[in-house]
Write an enzyme that holds these catalytic residues in place. Structure first.
Site, PDB file in Angstrom:
ATOM      1  CD  GLU A   1      -5.368  10.936   4.604  1.00 27.61           C
ATOM      2  OE1 GLU A   1      -6.537  10.717   4.239  1.00 27.61           O
ATOM      3  OE2 GLU A   1      -4.564  10.041   4.858  1.00 27.61           O
TER       4      GLU A   1
ATOM      5  CB  CYS B   1       2.038  13.498   9.312  1.00 26.62           C
ATOM      6  SG  CYS B   1       2.184  12.748   7.706  1.00 26.62           S
TER       7      CYS B   1
ATOM      8  CB  CYS C   1       0.726  11.651  -5.103  1.00 28.19           C
ATOM      9  SG  CYS C   1       2.515  11.699  -5.414  1.00 28.19           S
TER      10      CYS C   1
ATOM     11  CB  CYS D   1       4.583   4.839  -5.040  1.00 30.73           C
ATOM     12  SG  CYS D   1       5.818   6.127  -5.252  1.00 30.73           S
TER      13      CYS D   1
ATOM     14  CB  CYS E   1       1.608   5.023  -2.107  1.00 34.98           C
ATOM     15  SG  CYS E   1       0.979   6.606  -1.529  1.00 34.98           S
TER      16      CYS E   1
ATOM     17  N   GLY F   1       0.819  13.408  -1.198  1.00 33.13           N
ATOM     18  CA  GLY F   1       1.512  14.224  -2.189  1.00 33.13           C
ATOM     19  C   GLY F   1       3.022  14.184  -2.089  1.00 33.13           C
ATOM     20  CD  GLU F   2       7.999  13.963  -3.902  1.00 33.96           C
ATOM     21  OE1 GLU F   2       7.931  12.853  -3.348  1.00 33.96           O
ATOM     22  OE2 GLU F   2       8.871  14.805  -3.612  1.00 33.96           O
TER      23      GLU F   2
ATOM     24  CG  ASN G   1      -0.335   1.013   6.988  1.00 33.58           C
ATOM     25  OD1 ASN G   1      -1.377   0.534   7.417  1.00 33.58           O
ATOM     26  ND2 ASN G   1       0.453   1.782   7.693  1.00 33.58           N
TER      27      ASN G   1
ATOM     28  CB  CYS H   1       0.360   9.060   3.289  1.00 28.77           C
ATOM     29  SG  CYS H   1       1.026   8.142   1.938  1.00 28.77           S
TER      30      CYS H   1
END
Ligand code: SAH
Ligand code: SF4
Length: 348
Positions: free
Chosen positions: A88, A101, A108, A112, A115, A156-157, A285, A328
């Site tokens: 996205e 963004c 990922c 985390c 997330c 993603g990182e 979030n 995200c």
């Protein structure tokens, strides 16, 4: 893997269009990049060439869903890649700028806990073309309003996919014409990636998703900290600052009872002050796999004031599009639940 429209460099495009004069290659290149045109809209080149481009260089992104919020000022786009994965990007219009963004990976691997992307895990790296095309699509969608900023804060990182992300950054700068300082890479603290970034000439902006300046807490919420603990991260950031003389920013998603008390503020201030870093406080979030609630708004203001008294500049960032899951990975997470229900997460 399919080679898609923005995967090729200018010289690779010239090779693909073998026999075409240089000025034609330039027209195609500029049309696709600077003017964000579709091949069919390259009206300054012959129709056969337009058809060749269309055929040889299919788009990387197929639209799946678009959701708007904040009075249409936030537009979230969900894309399907050629092998079926979903990513996205989010276009956000502000008074003085329009920011896209973008995602750098499908999923990922950093895990985390808070997330939505981390909760789902890693699928694959995005290619240069898949990253660049997200910016082109946003520019097309944005119409009259020029996309002025790009942030790598989608899925993603980015620093774990440096080999694709960096050439994409250079292309976004050189060919889409977005200023280096208006391109922000956000990292959870992948130290080798920060070291590579330090070596690059282009002075992009760097945001570090810190969330805790205490190794014990950070190990828990951002497991990469076990590999690159705060001391190692600080060393890499000091070298980066010495080389670049660029201001750093730290992201801090506020989680009730995790990183929002006085001690957490003191630890953050001690970590941030030597860098003269700016801190962005973001209300967490909610995500399906993490039950800790966000810090309440009054306590976020209290935390900000406390940081201020400790000599650290912090702003509270509004969470754009919370009502459409614009944080995200969240729209994709929801879509995958829907698709999985139909047992067709991937096309293949
Ligand atoms: N992997 C990179 C960039 C993508 S994440 C990174 O971690 O920096 C982009 C930002 O969204 C990061 O600052 C991340 O910590 C934050 N984020 C992730 N999940 C969130 C959530 N549930 N609420 C608020 N911010 C979140
Ligand atoms: Fe990956 Fe960033 Fe999410 Fe952590 S916060 S899992 S690094 S996308």
């Amino acid at each position: 893997m399919v080679t898609t429209r923005y995967d090729l460099s200018r010289s690779e495009l010239a090779e693909l269009l073998e026999g075409e004069p240089n000025y034609r290659v330039d027209q195609v290149w500029d049309g696709l990049h600077a003017q964000h045109r579709e091949p069919a809209e390259l009206t300054n080149v012959p129709k056969v060439l337009r058809n060749t481009i269309e055929e040889l260089l299919p788009p990387a992104l197929t639209p799946v869903r678009e959701v708007k919020a904040d009075n249409d000022k936030t537009i979230k786009q969900l894309w399907q890649l050629t092998d079926g994965y979903l990513v996205e990007s989010v276009l956000m219009h502000y008074r003085d700028r329009s920011t896209v963004c973008v995602s750098s990976q499908a999923g990922c691997a950093m895990g985390c806990t808070f997330c939505a992307t981390g909760q789902v895990g890693f699928d694959r790296h995005l290619t240069i073309g898949e990253i660049v095309e997200q910016v082109v699509r946003a520019a097309q969608r944005s119409g009259e309003r020029r996309v002025s900023n790009v942030v790598f804060m989608g899925m993603g990182e980015p620093l774990a996919n440096f080999d694709q992300v960096w050439p994409a950054v250079e292309r976004i700068h050189d060919d889409l014409g977005i200023g280096a300082r208006k391109i922000t890479l956000s990292t959870v603290g992948v130290v080798p990636g920060i070291e590579r970034l330090t070596q690059q000439a282009l002075p992009v902006s760097l945001a570090v998703s810190l969330h805790s300046a205490n190794d014990k807490t950070r190990n828990r919420i951002a497991p990469i900290n076990r590999t690159y603990p705060l001391r190692k991260l600080a060393e890499a950031l000091h070298s980066y600052r010495r080389a670049k003389n660029r201001r750093l920013s730290f992201e801090w998603a506020m989680m009730a009872g995790v990183n929002d008390n006085e001690n957490a503020a003191r630890e953050l201030a001690a970590f941030a002050r030597p860098f003269n870093a700016h801190v962005n406080l973001i209300p967490l979030n909610p995500t399906p796999g993490y039950s800790t609630p966000a810090t309440d708004p009054e306590s976020i203001i209290w935390f900000q004031d406390l940081l201020d008294s400790l000599g650290v500049n912090a702003t509270i960032r509004t969470n754009r599009g919370t009502d459409i899951d614009a944080a995200c990975g969240q729209l994709r997470a929801e879509q995958q639940v829907m698709l999985r229900g139909k047992s067709q997460r991937r096309k293949t």
